[in-house]
Design an enzyme around this catalytic site. Structure first.
Site, PDB file in Angstrom:
ATOM      1  N   ASP A  84       0.781  -1.233   0.000  1.00  0.00           N
ATOM      2  CA  ASP A  84       0.000   0.000   0.000  1.00  0.00           C
ATOM      3  C   ASP A  84       0.818   1.291   0.000  1.00  0.00           C
ATOM      4  O   ASP A  84       0.612   2.152  -0.848  1.00  0.00           O
ATOM      5  CB  ASP A  84      -0.963  -0.010   1.201  1.00  0.00           C
ATOM      6  CG  ASP A  84      -2.019   1.064   1.105  1.00  0.00           C
ATOM      7  OD1 ASP A  84      -2.632   1.193   0.047  1.00  0.00           O
ATOM      8  OD2 ASP A  84      -2.200   1.796   2.098  1.00  0.00           O
ATOM      9  N   CYS A  92     -21.307  -1.337 -10.620  1.00  0.00           N
ATOM     10  CA  CYS A  92     -20.530  -0.502  -9.680  1.00  0.00           C
ATOM     11  C   CYS A  92     -20.687   0.978 -10.022  1.00  0.00           C
ATOM     12  O   CYS A  92     -20.830   1.821  -9.126  1.00  0.00           O
ATOM     13  CB  CYS A  92     -19.060  -0.912  -9.689  1.00  0.00           C
ATOM     14  SG  CYS A  92     -18.309  -0.952 -11.325  1.00  0.00           S
ATOM     15  N   CYS A 121     -22.605   3.783  -7.230  1.00  0.00           N
ATOM     16  CA  CYS A 121     -21.808   4.730  -6.430  1.00  0.00           C
ATOM     17  C   CYS A 121     -22.660   5.949  -6.055  1.00  0.00           C
ATOM     18  O   CYS A 121     -23.110   6.688  -6.931  1.00  0.00           O
ATOM     19  CB  CYS A 121     -20.571   5.165  -7.210  1.00  0.00           C
ATOM     20  SG  CYS A 121     -19.652   6.431  -6.309  1.00  0.00           S
ATOM     21  N   CYS A 155     -15.012  10.219  -3.632  1.00  0.00           N
ATOM     22  CA  CYS A 155     -15.237   8.865  -3.091  1.00  0.00           C
ATOM     23  C   CYS A 155     -15.395   8.923  -1.568  1.00  0.00           C
ATOM     24  O   CYS A 155     -14.610   9.575  -0.875  1.00  0.00           O
ATOM     25  CB  CYS A 155     -14.049   7.983  -3.484  1.00  0.00           C
ATOM     26  SG  CYS A 155     -14.073   6.361  -2.731  1.00  0.00           S
TER      27      CYS A 155
END
Ligand code: B12
Ligand code: SF4
Ligand code: SF4
Length: 316
Positions: free
Chosen positions: A136, A196, A200, A216
């Protein structure tokens, strides 16, 4: 053509990774990723919001060969984190936390396992080579590398997914100077599906495969450090940390199998809003020690909880 030692070493690495419990392993060549230009355009359009760290080290981010000297290969692993959502324990006002943060911090868990893999490689492979373990936070485009290594395809929601397990898995990598045989990407299967994109709540996908991260809920609740624009408040629903909506609706996540690799911590999927709103910095750190949730500070969780409380009170 790969030589015999590359073929043998690849077999050894994949065998060791499977023994260590990684759910998938694949190899990518350490070379510039396919969509070098996309990252530049994405940053120029300010789609990263306030995540300025994504602007740093652009040369490394788009070419893992710049991460360590003489890098030849990237070993990419996937670690499943799918778990069945437990119901809230009572009727008290509670928020929702994204599944990836229900157990111990994946940065620690996946990195520790990658280090074991690197050690085991050194024990089993006589050649001299160097490794760097990444989960990450290292400046590389993990999803591009995972796609090249055949871990899955990049879906329209920008996550890597595959036919066997959907998208609820973490990615980790070992960038190494060891020459290994690269895998082929798998075929993409999003087809005509747009579940998807349609689901959203904040319209964070300006088009398929492209995310405006500044819209987001995951960014707003975890990364964005100042007040959240009111236009997003209703759409946040009960999410106090992260969001899973564009994964919940993905048909391939019906095939996800639960894992016990990240045992669910008490209060994690549905934390009490009272707790989040009342904790000071020290209490916050103590309550969330060892969890990926510490990425948001006490003030941010207070902010998120206050918005969610208002949403809960207003819903019929
Ligand atoms: C910054 C970041 C975020 C940001 C921005 C997300 C984003 N889409 O970039 C925010 C905070 C919003 C976020 C959210 C989440 N994240 Co995040 N995040 C990252 C991080 C640190 C960097 C991502 C990055 O570089 N983005 C830059 C932009 C340019 O990349 P991009 O939008 O994905 O664009 C790529 C593709 O869309 C593709 N592309 C562009 N055009 C086209 C066209 C076609 C046809 C195709 C196929 C592809 C394609 O090219 C781009 C470059 O690779 C990575 C770790 C890492 N170092 O890679 C984790 C990572 C991507 N996150 C992860 C997770 C788990 C999440 C969440 C699920 C957490 C949650 N539940 O809240 C959500 C998912 C939201 C979503 N739908 O992506 C995992 C994903 C694992 C997986 N299976 O894919 C990662 C890999 C961390 C890890 N080590 O496991 N994240
Ligand atoms: S995580 Fe939630 S807010 Fe973010 S893109 Fe997916 S559905 Fe939209
Ligand atoms: S919901 Fe549909 S379009 Fe989105 S990633 Fe899953 S299969 Fe692809």
């Amino acid at each position: 053509m790969p030589n015999m030692s590359e073929v043998d070493n690849t077999r050894v690495v994949k065998h060791l990774a499977t023994e260590l419990g990684f759910d998938r392993v694949g190899i990518a060549a350490a070379k510039p990723v396919r969509r070098v230009r996309y990252l530049e355009g994405w940053l120029d359009a300010d789609r990263c919001g306030s995540m300025d760290y994504l602007r740093r080290n652009a040369q490394i981010r788009t070419d893992p060969a710049n991460l360590i000297e003489d890098a030849r290969s990237v070993i990419v692993v996937a670690v499943n984190y799918y778990q069945t959502q437990p119901p809230p324990p009572d009727d008290k006002p509670r928020g929702r936390v994204a599944m990836y943060a229900w157990g111990d911090d994946y940065h620690d868990v996946v990195k520790a396992r990658l280090r074991k893999l690197a050690d085991a490689m050194h024990e089993r492979i006589p050649e001299s080579f160097t490794t760097r373990c990444c989960v990450d936070t290292v400046p590389i485009l993990e999803r591009e590398l995972a796609e090249s290594a055949g871990i899955g395809w990049i879906g329209k929601n920008t996550l890597v997914l595959n036919e066997q397990g959907g998208s609820y898995f973490f990615l980790g990598e070992i960038v190494t100077t060891l020459a290994l045989v690269a895998d082929e990407p798998v075929t993409a299967h999003c087809g005509t599906c747009t579940a998807c994109l349609d689901a959203c709540p904040t319209g964070a996908f300006p088009s398929p495969y492209q995310m405006d991260a500044s819209k987001c809920i995951s960014y707003l609740t975890i990364e964005h450090r100042t007040p959240i624009d009111e236009k997003f408040h209703d759409q946040m629903r009960d999410w106090v940390f992260g969001c899973d909506i564009c994964q919940e609706v993905c048909p391939f996540n019906k095939f996800a199998t639960p894992t016990d690799a990240f045992p669910i911590r008490p209060e994690r999927p549905h934390p009490l809003l009272d707790d989040l709103e009342s904790r000071g910095d020290e209490e916050h750190r103590a309550a969330l020690k060892g969890s990926a949730m510490v990425r948001a500070n006490a003030e941010m969780l207070r902010r998120n909880a206050t918005i969610v409380r208002r949403n809960i009170n207003r819903s019929p």
